[in-house]
Design a protein around this motif. Structure first.
Motif, PDB file in Angstrom:
ATOM      1  N   GLU A 294       0.853  -1.188   0.000  1.00 45.38           N
ATOM      2  CA  GLU A 294       0.000   0.000   0.000  1.00 45.38           C
ATOM      3  C   GLU A 294       0.888   1.236   0.000  1.00 45.38           C
ATOM      4  O   GLU A 294       1.576   1.514   0.986  1.00 45.38           O
ATOM      5  CB  GLU A 294      -0.920   0.013   1.222  1.00 45.38           C
ATOM      6  N   PHE A 308      -2.402   3.232  -2.607  1.00 47.49           N
ATOM      7  CA  PHE A 308      -2.557   2.636  -3.924  1.00 47.49           C
ATOM      8  C   PHE A 308      -1.571   1.471  -4.057  1.00 47.49           C
ATOM      9  O   PHE A 308      -0.566   1.418  -3.343  1.00 47.49           O
ATOM     10  CB  PHE A 308      -2.271   3.669  -5.017  1.00 47.49           C
ATOM     11  N   PRO A 309      -1.807   0.565  -5.006  1.00 46.98           N
ATOM     12  CA  PRO A 309      -0.837  -0.526  -5.215  1.00 46.98           C
ATOM     13  C   PRO A 309       0.532  -0.025  -5.656  1.00 46.98           C
ATOM     14  O   PRO A 309       1.552  -0.614  -5.299  1.00 46.98           O
ATOM     15  CB  PRO A 309      -1.498  -1.371  -6.311  1.00 46.98           C
ATOM     16  N   SER A 327      -0.561   7.285  -9.572  1.00 46.77           N
ATOM     17  CA  SER A 327      -0.862   5.978  -8.995  1.00 46.77           C
ATOM     18  C   SER A 327      -1.249   5.031 -10.121  1.00 46.77           C
ATOM     19  O   SER A 327      -1.682   5.463 -11.195  1.00 46.77           O
ATOM     20  CB  SER A 327      -2.011   6.073  -7.982  1.00 46.77           C
ATOM     21  N   SER A 328      -1.085   3.743  -9.876  1.00 45.28           N
ATOM     22  CA  SER A 328      -1.471   2.755 -10.872  1.00 45.28           C
ATOM     23  C   SER A 328      -1.689   1.410 -10.196  1.00 45.28           C
ATOM     24  O   SER A 328      -1.359   1.221  -9.015  1.00 45.28           O
ATOM     25  CB  SER A 328      -0.418   2.628 -11.985  1.00 45.28           C
ATOM     26  N   GLU A 329      -2.248   0.491 -10.991  1.00 44.03           N
ATOM     27  CA  GLU A 329      -2.501  -0.866 -10.528  1.00 44.03           C
ATOM     28  C   GLU A 329      -1.862  -1.836 -11.507  1.00 44.03           C
ATOM     29  O   GLU A 329      -2.401  -2.057 -12.600  1.00 44.03           O
ATOM     30  CB  GLU A 329      -4.010  -1.121 -10.429  1.00 44.03           C
ATOM     31  N   ASN A 330      -0.714  -2.362 -11.146  1.00 46.46           N
ATOM     32  CA  ASN A 330      -0.017  -3.329 -12.005  1.00 46.46           C
ATOM     33  C   ASN A 330       0.120  -2.810 -13.431  1.00 46.46           C
ATOM     34  O   ASN A 330      -0.246  -3.466 -14.404  1.00 46.46           O
ATOM     35  CB  ASN A 330      -0.756  -4.673 -11.990  1.00 46.46           C
ATOM     36  N   ASN A 333      -4.623   1.354 -15.199  1.00 43.89           N
ATOM     37  CA  ASN A 333      -5.480   2.239 -14.404  1.00 43.89           C
ATOM     38  C   ASN A 333      -4.687   3.345 -13.718  1.00 43.89           C
ATOM     39  O   ASN A 333      -4.736   3.510 -12.502  1.00 43.89           O
ATOM     40  CB  ASN A 333      -6.272   1.436 -13.369  1.00 43.89           C
ATOM     41  N   ARG A 346      -9.335   7.458 -15.206  1.00 43.02           N
ATOM     42  CA  ARG A 346      -8.301   6.430 -15.161  1.00 43.02           C
ATOM     43  C   ARG A 346      -7.812   6.206 -16.582  1.00 43.02           C
ATOM     44  O   ARG A 346      -8.601   6.256 -17.526  1.00 43.02           O
ATOM     45  CB  ARG A 346      -8.853   5.123 -14.574  1.00 43.02           C
TER      46      ARG A 346
END
Length: 422
Positions: A294, A308-309, A327-330, A333, A346
């Motif tokens: 996190e 965020f991830p 921020s991003s997710e893998n 996004n 996003r």
């Protein structure tokens, strides 16, 4: 006056190049386009007949040709550079004129803040170092990496190998074989490893992460190591006013921020890195992980209350009162975070945020569904592009320069911040 202050920020749009395939000479192919910071010039490597290469600049090819050419880049003062090879040797070409000396290899062009100094790492007869404005280090090393150029261009530095190392010679490695060379002169201090050398704003001092043993990490400044020993440490930065050095360090199983070897942020994070001072040094921000997996931003050691991830590309405004990041997710996004709040929207990809000089506005290039555009303060410019480059603000912060490519045309657009309504 900075180079950017001389740019034309008259509102409006115009086509800089009406056809990316335009070239003043017969060619085999044209490579990726690069657009100058002021949006006035488009450069592409041109593969010419008879295995020759040159650069097409707004469709006009440089007079001189080379056996190979790559890594075209514009300096902050608008000059066009490229790495070129002739007769098996490499050098730097600036606005079509190659430097006098040649090297076995050259890569990774560096620019001073004003752009008046151009530097790059080089290899000559199996030895490594740096060249600055065509002048190479007098001493080259078996290994030179993690190269840096001071903001004013007065100094270069790199991590260098100062002791020979035979294959599989673990004992010598653990005794230490690395140091930092400044303008080609290595520190007397030798360490197992060095990473991420960094100059102070005046280019007079250098700090680097070190490893004294396999398990003892710390920071060295001008060759003198901090007394403190840490389980790990990341890249240091200098305070812009006091010259103090801040670095994330791991102690007792957690990460904190040490300033001149004293804990300024207590070790309570699972990660801290990519710290940055405001220009006046009043604010120290960093990407942190309050819990495993996190991430968020902390200012003065206090994290934002959203996580965020992944968090990347932290920037502090020129006036120092605002902080933004992505921020991003893998690697998907992507979103923009500013002052602890997330913008709507996003995206498939986003690039580093850019603050206006007064810090009142923030612009970001984004890509969604294969189309690019620019956001300003969370609102999108109406036109989309096949490709878009980093935005830039006018000196008074009221207009945004957009450099985009659409339908084979290169556009230069100056839009008031009020034009972003999407």
């Amino acid at each position: 006056m900075s180079f950017a202050q001389s740019w034309d920020f008259t509102p409006g749009a115009r086509v800089v190049l009406d056809d990316l395939r335009k070239c003043s000479r017969e060619y085999e192919w044209l490579e990726e386009p690069y657009v100058s910071p002021d949006g006035e010039t488009v450069a592409m490597v041109a593969a010419l007949p008879d295995a020759e290469f040159s650069l097409a600049v707004n469709g006009e090819v440089w007079e001189q040709t080379f056996d190979k050419i790559w890594y075209p880049r514009f300096s902050p003062d608008g000059r066009l550079t490229a790495l070129v090879q002739s007769a098996g040797e490499w050098t730097m070409a600036v606005d079509g004129e190659p430097w006098e000396d040649q090297y076995g290899y050259i890569w990774g062009t560096l620019f001073s803040k004003a752009g008046d100094v151009i530097a790059a790492p080089i290899q000559v007869d199996g030895k490594y170092g740096l060249v600055s404005n065509g002048v190479a280090w007098e001493t080259l090393y078996d290994n030179a990496n993690q190269v840096v150029l001071s903001a004013d261009g007065s100094a270069t530095a790199a991590v260098v190998q100062v002791k020979p190392l035979a294959q599989a010679d673990i004992e010598t490695f653990q005794q230490g074989i690395f140091s930092v060379a400044v303008n080609g002169v290595a520190w007397d201090s030798i360490f197992v490893n060095c990473w991420n050398p960094a100059f102070d704003p005046a280019g007079k001092h250098v700090a680097t992460t070190i490893r004294r043993t396999l398990y003892d990490y710390s920071i060295a400044v001008d060759g003198k190591a901090w007394t403190g020993a840490y389980a790990c440490a990341w890249a240091p930065v200098f305070h812009p006013a006091t010259g103090q050095v801040a670095a994330p360090v791991r102690k007792a199983g957690a990460w904190g921020m040490a300033v001149d070897d004293v804990m300024a942020w207590e070790p309570r994070f699972t990660q801290i890195w990519h710290q940055a001072y405001s220009p006046d040094g009043a604010i120290l921000a960093a990407i942190v992980a309050p819990k495993f997996g996190e991430f968020t931003v902390a200012i003065g050691g206090q994290p934002w209350d959203i996580t965020f991830p992944v968090v990347t590309d932290l920037v502090v405004s020129p006036q120092g009162g605002r902080v933004a990041a992505l921020s991003s997710e893998n690697n998907a996004n992507f979103a923009v975070i500013c002052d602890g709040k997330v913008w709507n929207g996003r995206y498939d990809m986003a690039w580093p945020p850019v603050f206006s000089p007064d810090g009142k506005h923030l612009a970001v290039t984004v890509r969604q569904g294969g189309k690019y555009t620019v956001l300003c303060d969370g609102k999108a410019y109406a036109q989309s592009f096949d490709r878009c480059f980093d935005p830039a603000f006018s000196p008074d912060g009221t207009h945004v320069l957009i450099r985009g490519i659409a339908d084979g045309k290169v556009y230069r657009i100056v839009a008031p911040v009020t034009a972003f309504t999407g």
